[in-house]
Write an enzyme that holds these catalytic residues in place. Structure first.
Site, short mmCIF file in Angstrom:
data_model
loop_
_atom_site.label_atom_id
_atom_site.label_comp_id
_atom_site.label_asym_id
_atom_site.label_seq_id
_atom_site.Cartn_x
_atom_site.Cartn_y
_atom_site.Cartn_z
CG ASN A 78 5.93 -0.67 1.71
OD1 ASN A 78 4.89 -1.14 1.26
ND2 ASN A 78 5.93 0.25 2.67
NE ARG B 66 1.89 -1.50 8.59
CZ ARG B 66 0.64 -1.71 8.99
NH1 ARG B 66 0.21 -1.15 10.11
NH2 ARG B 66 -0.18 -2.49 8.30
CG HIS C 142 2.61 -1.73 -5.18
ND1 HIS C 142 2.55 -1.00 -4.01
CD2 HIS C 142 2.09 -2.95 -4.88
CE1 HIS C 142 2.02 -1.74 -3.06
NE2 HIS C 142 1.74 -2.93 -3.55
NE ARG D 1 -18.27 11.22 11.06
CZ ARG D 1 -19.51 11.69 11.07
NH1 ARG D 1 -20.44 11.07 11.79
NH2 ARG D 1 -19.82 12.78 10.40
CG HIS E 140 5.43 -4.26 -1.55
ND1 HIS E 140 6.24 -5.25 -1.03
CD2 HIS E 140 4.15 -4.64 -1.27
CE1 HIS E 140 5.49 -6.18 -0.46
NE2 HIS E 140 4.22 -5.84 -0.61
CD GLU F 280 3.64 -9.44 0.43
OE1 GLU F 280 4.61 -9.07 1.14
OE2 GLU F 280 3.02 -8.66 -0.31
#
Length: 361
Positions: A244, A240, A251, A121, A247, A184
């Site tokens: 992207n 945040r 992707h 965990r 992306h 990036e």
């Protein structure tokens, strides 16, 4: 050695950047509390050939250390390799005071980080990036593996104890990996400010034989932008998502090609170029698309002309930012002014078709 401190809601940690800083690793780990009981270094078979022994030598006097290497490449970021890593950790008798070191690029960092997040965990881990691309992926605690048709769809937010960025490790990168990582950095400049964007375009006209101080400045700029965003929004509930940019299409291209025909960053660069094009069309603004197209070509970024647009759109609809398969796209109202917009499927199809026509003129 330069330090950038990441302060998220769950953890504060340092990103150490510089040439020759690997020698600091032992003293840093010695100061961990509780004391590290055992270390497993997770890497891939390519990186291990170059740097595994260097890292082992740095931690050899601390505690018992094992290492596990998996096959290099994005295709290894899957359930089978993830399970083998977990089994290795168990067989190595890692406990909750143990430490995983992720030594490699983004694939290693994502996979090893997810192992650390889920073994017992959650145990501690360190990111030691070895690629330019990993300046982005090593910061902010996103760890994940892929499904065959969806990148990073299984994962967690789990912050490292430290990111140690030894810039000498970049010396062995092939040129396509420089392009991948620099994509990036371009993204980070675009979403941050006109000044960063202008500086980057003026400073970098080739990705070969870059001066060490210029590499360091690019890395520090990219990490600083990422830090500012993830410190404000650790779990991608707001700003945040701006990271992207490029992306959604990138992707989709990776999945469409099967993750083997292109690097992550090269696909993202193409997606970023389309985001600039789409932003100009939808916001009726001038973002110097022609200049970026010329710059990307000068940097030898690949173009993907033989895309089946309906298939690409379907893959875009699986993006994590979407809700009810409505496509949410990161666009730019201006440099440093990103915005997430819901874009109709028909608009995307038409604009993507026009974009592919435009880039071959």
């Amino acid at each position: 050695m330069n330090r950038i401190t990441v302060k998220t809601s769950s953890k504060q940690y340092d990103v150490c950047i510089g040439y020759g800083i690997l020698s600091n690793l032992q003293s840093i780990i010695e100061n961990f509390s509780p004391k590290v009981s055992k270390i497993v270094i997770i890497s891939d078979d390519n990186v291990a050939n170059y740097y595994l022994e260097d890292v082992k030598n740095q931690v050899a006097h601390l505690t018992n250390t094992d290492s596990y290497n998996f096959p290099n490449g994005e295709r290894s970021k899957n359930f089978a390799i993830y399970e083998k890593c977990l089994e290795f950790c168990f067989e190595s008798k890692l406990d909750r005071n143990s430490l995983i070191i992720a030594l490699g690029g983004g694939v290693v960092g994502d996979l090893a980080g997810f192992v650390a997040a889920t073994y017992m965990r959650g145990i501690r881990f360190i990111q030691i990036p070895t690629t330019l691309l990993a300046h982005d992926s090593a910061i902010g605690g996103k760890v994940a593996i892929n499904l065959p048709k969806a990148k990073n769809i299984v994962g967690a937010f789990y912050q490292p104890e430290l990111v140690l960025y030894e810039l000498n490790f970049l010396n062995t990168l092939p040129i396509e990996e420089w392009r991948s990582g620099f994509a990036e950095i371009i993204k980070e400049a675009l979403i941050s400010s006109k000044e960063n964007t202008k500086w980057l375009i003026n400073s970098i006209q080739s990705l070969e034989n870059l001066e060490p101080n210029l590499i360091e400045k690019c890395v520090e700029m990219g990490i600083s932008v990422k830090n500012q965003i993830v410190s404000e929004d650790e779990r991608e509930n707001g700003v945040r998502a701006f990271l992207n940019l490029g992306h959604t299409l990138g992707h989709a291209i990776e999945a469409y090609l099967g993750y083997t025909k292109t690097t992550h960053g090269e696909a993202i660069a193409f997606g970023t170029l389309f985001s600039i094009y789409l932003s100009e069309k939808l916001f009726e603004t001038d973002l110097s698309f022609a200049l970026f197209l010329s710059w990307f070509k000068k940097l030898d970024y690949p173009v993907y002309l033989n895309l089946d647009i309906p298939s690409i759109i379907e893959l875009m609809k699986q993006d994590k930012k979407n809700v009810e398969q409505k496509i949410n796209y990161v666009l730019l109202k201006d440099f440093g002014v990103p915005k997430i917009c819901e874009v109709e499927e028909s608009v995307l199809k038409d604009q993507l078709k026009c974009f592919l026509t435009e880039i071959i003129k």
